[in-house]
Write a protein that holds these residues in place. Structure first.
Motif, PDB file in Angstrom:
ATOM      1  N   UNK A 168      37.769  42.029  36.976  1.00  0.00           N
ATOM      2  CA  UNK A 168      37.234  41.644  38.270  1.00  0.00           C
ATOM      3  C   UNK A 168      36.203  42.690  38.685  1.00  0.00           C
ATOM      4  N   UNK A 169      34.988  42.234  39.026  1.00  0.00           N
ATOM      5  CA  UNK A 169      33.923  43.136  39.472  1.00  0.00           C
ATOM      6  C   UNK A 169      33.708  42.918  40.965  1.00  0.00           C
ATOM      7  N   UNK A 170      33.633  44.023  41.707  1.00  0.00           N
ATOM      8  CA  UNK A 170      33.523  43.957  43.158  1.00  0.00           C
ATOM      9  C   UNK A 170      32.108  44.285  43.623  1.00  0.00           C
ATOM     10  N   UNK A 171      31.821  43.926  44.877  1.00  0.00           N
ATOM     11  CA  UNK A 171      30.520  44.205  45.470  1.00  0.00           C
ATOM     12  C   UNK A 171      30.379  45.651  45.912  1.00  0.00           C
ATOM     13  N   UNK A 172      31.455  46.408  45.830  1.00  0.00           N
ATOM     14  CA  UNK A 172      31.472  47.802  46.285  1.00  0.00           C
ATOM     15  C   UNK A 172      31.732  48.732  45.109  1.00  0.00           C
ATOM     16  N   UNK A 173      31.433  50.020  45.324  1.00  0.00           N
ATOM     17  CA  UNK A 173      31.642  51.005  44.265  1.00  0.00           C
ATOM     18  C   UNK A 173      33.123  51.232  43.999  1.00  0.00           C
ATOM     19  N   UNK A 174      33.964  51.021  45.006  1.00  0.00           N
ATOM     20  CA  UNK A 174      35.405  51.199  44.856  1.00  0.00           C
ATOM     21  C   UNK A 174      36.043  49.835  44.651  1.00  0.00           C
ATOM     22  N   UNK A 175      36.643  49.575  43.484  1.00  0.00           N
ATOM     23  CA  UNK A 175      37.251  48.258  43.256  1.00  0.00           C
ATOM     24  C   UNK A 175      38.380  48.003  44.244  1.00  0.00           C
ATOM     25  N   UNK A 176      38.410  46.793  44.786  1.00  0.00           N
ATOM     26  CA  UNK A 176      39.425  46.446  45.768  1.00  0.00           C
ATOM     27  C   UNK A 176      38.910  46.518  47.185  1.00  0.00           C
ATOM     28  N   UNK A 177      37.815  47.256  47.408  1.00  0.00           N
ATOM     29  CA  UNK A 177      37.188  47.314  48.737  1.00  0.00           C
ATOM     30  C   UNK A 177      36.108  46.236  48.808  1.00  0.00           C
TER      31      UNK A 177
END
Length: 533
Positions: A296-305
């Motif tokens: 899963x790739x996130x829109x933020x530098x910290x995954x899950x945020x």
């Protein structure tokens, strides 16, 4: 007939040339062994590159072969002994048996065989009998009758007369137990016979318990595992593949060359990947572990945020635009395609192992699309512009590891990582890297505004940096921080040395006219200094 036999291997000899095999643990061992062989072969067929499958197949094969051989040997030995009537017992080694026969009252057989019955009590005496010297076997034979008394025969076998005599004198005997159940035993039906065994087809020389079987299986499995591990360890590497010009090139390796992101238990390899912005790219998740994994790739530098990154084109979970892959089982691969976002850093993780299995996607201009890494030009000559990859022994080194530059001069170098792991370059103000401080004078491209040390360079990437050489002549050491014990070199500063790729002389004060500066700059940009592994 009910037959109680837990301690000895028995062989019944029913008429001439008839051999009934003894009860044996070998069939169990053979069954387990061939189950392991089947499991190992299925795993190996699904994942032949897994480092564990080779040793497992070897271990299972050794256990299966030795088990089958042991079973065949034991059966043949027993058959031969039965035919010859010779089990190694000389007259001096004769065994003795006590036979007690009695009848159970009509209609009382089920009661006698229950927890409160005489047969159950006799059967329970087996554990106590095994503590007596010379005891070998207890057999209970019964003939249930629908009408009339049921006949019972109880036999205990002893290694010698002394063991039987001690049993009669010092312990509660089977006869004593029978006499306790007057309501179940027909009065006057009890008979006792102490006998010497004249002909014996019982083999009691070896007692093969489950503990021995487990030890045997474990030993064989470990031996086979080591054989398989050795075969895997010394397995030849795949031969290089020649291109259409018959030039042999190394097999593709690394994310930049293959687009493969390995999911291990529980970490990513690599855990930092670089891609160009607003570009359609295809990534393959290769689960080389045992557990389920996904990406899963996130829109933020910290995954899950924050939310998941969008832009999925094909292969994502549930067919949505979120860059969210399906679960990948151990040994399997999953390929998906998405459009990269704008420049920046984006965190990714594996959802089932989100606390430890995390990584970073760096989107930046100039990053390579996976599978489009530039080829190495075999016509380039080391020392004349581009330094070649030299990775034959898998060691970490600079090529060249000796550089010569003029003093107090602005120079530009390109550190190109043509290896398979991350490297960097750090210049020190002493001859031995690590002694003293970092050399200062960086102009551009360094990991620090002043110190001449560049950031980590991923495999297939390069970093160009500019710095001013030290003003004093002498030797200055440099190293790669992650491999500082073996990846070192020396920069020699001396008057009259040419700049990178050129032959210019700075003069005493290091001044240059505008034309010389332009020529120096052109030469500097033409020089690539490769960091290799």
């Amino acid at each position: 007939m009910a037959d109680h036999h837990e301690h000895e291997h028995e062989e019944a000899h029913v008429g001439p040339n008839v051999h009934l095999p003894d009860p044996s643990v070998w069939p169990l061992i053979v069954g387990v062994a061939f189950f392991l062989v089947g499991t190992a072969l299925v795993w190996w067929a699904r994942d032949p590159d897994n480092a564990f499958t080779g040793p497992l197949v070897g271990a299972a094969a050794v256990v299966a072969l030795v088990s089958a051989a042991g079973w065949a040997y034991e059966d043949g030995r027993m058959k031969k002994q039965a035919e010859e009537g010779d089990h190694g017992h000389t007259p001096g080694e004769a065994r003795y048996t006590q036979v007690i026969s009695f009848a159970i009252v009509e209609g009382q057989f089920e009661t006698a065989n229950s927890d409160q019955g005489v047969l159950h009590k006799v059967n329970a005496a087996d554990s106590e009998l095994r503590n007596l010297a010379g005891f070998q076997d207890l057999r209970i034979n019964a003939s249930p009758a629908e009408t009339g008394p049921s006949q019972v025969l109880v036999e205990t076998t002893w290694a010698d007369r002394e063991g039987l005599a001690t049993y009669d004198e010092t312990r509660q005997t089977v006869l004593d137990i029978v006499n306790e159940f007057q309501d179940q035993v027909v009065p006057g039906s009890v008979q006792v016979f102490d006998m010497m065994v004249v002909r014996d087809t019982k083999d009691v020389a070896v007692r093969f318990g489950m503990g021995t079987a487990a030890t045997l299986i474990g030993g064989l499995a470990i031996g086979g595992f080591l054989i398989g591990a050795g075969m895997t360890l010394f397995e030849a590497d795949p031969a290089p593949v020649a291109d259409e010009n018959d030039d042999v090139a190394p097999a593709p390796d690394g994310f930049e060359q293959t687009g493969i992101l390995e999911a291990n238990d529980n970490f990513w390899e690599p855990d930092e990947i670089r891609l160009p912005p607003n570009t359609e790219v295809t990534i393959t998740i290769d689960n080389v572990g045992m557990a389920l994994h996904n990406l899963q790739i996130f829109e933020t530098a910290e995954p899950g945020d924050g939310d998941l990154l969008t832009g999925c084109i094909e292969g994502c979970d549930d067919g949505t635009e979120d860059v969210h892959s399906q679960m990948v089982s151990g040994g399997e691969q999953l390929t998906f395609t998405f459009t990269t976002p704008d420049e920046g850093e984006y965190g990714f993780w594996c959802l089932p192992h989100s606390s430890e299995m995390q990584g970073t996607l760096i989107v930046e201009e100039g990053a390579l699309v996976p599978g489009e890494a530039p080829p190495v030009d075999d016509n380039d000559v080391p020392g004349e512009g581009i330094i070649h990859l030299d990775d034959e022994n898998g060691s970490n080194f600079f090529e060249p590891d000796q550089l010569t530059l003029p003093p107090d001069t602005e120079v530009t170098l390109t550190a190109r990582n043509v290896g398979s792991v991350v490297h960097n370059f750090e210049l020190w103000d002493s001859e031995t890297p690590g002694d003293g401080s970092y050399q200062t004078g960086c102009v551009d491209g360094c990991d620090d505004p002043e110190e001449v040390r560049i950031p980590l360079v991923q495999a297939g990437d390069e970093v160009t940096f500019t710095f001013i050489t030290p003003a004093e002549e002498g030797d200055y050491g440099f190293w790669c921080l992650p491999h500082q014990s073996d990846m070192r070199g020396v920069l020699t500063i001396e008057e009259g040395a040419p700049g990178p790729g050129g032959n210019g002389d700075n003069g005493e004060d290091g001044a240059e006219d505008e034309g010389d500066a332009e020529a120096e700059g052109e030469n500097a940009e033409a020089t690539a200094w490769s960091i290799v592994r």
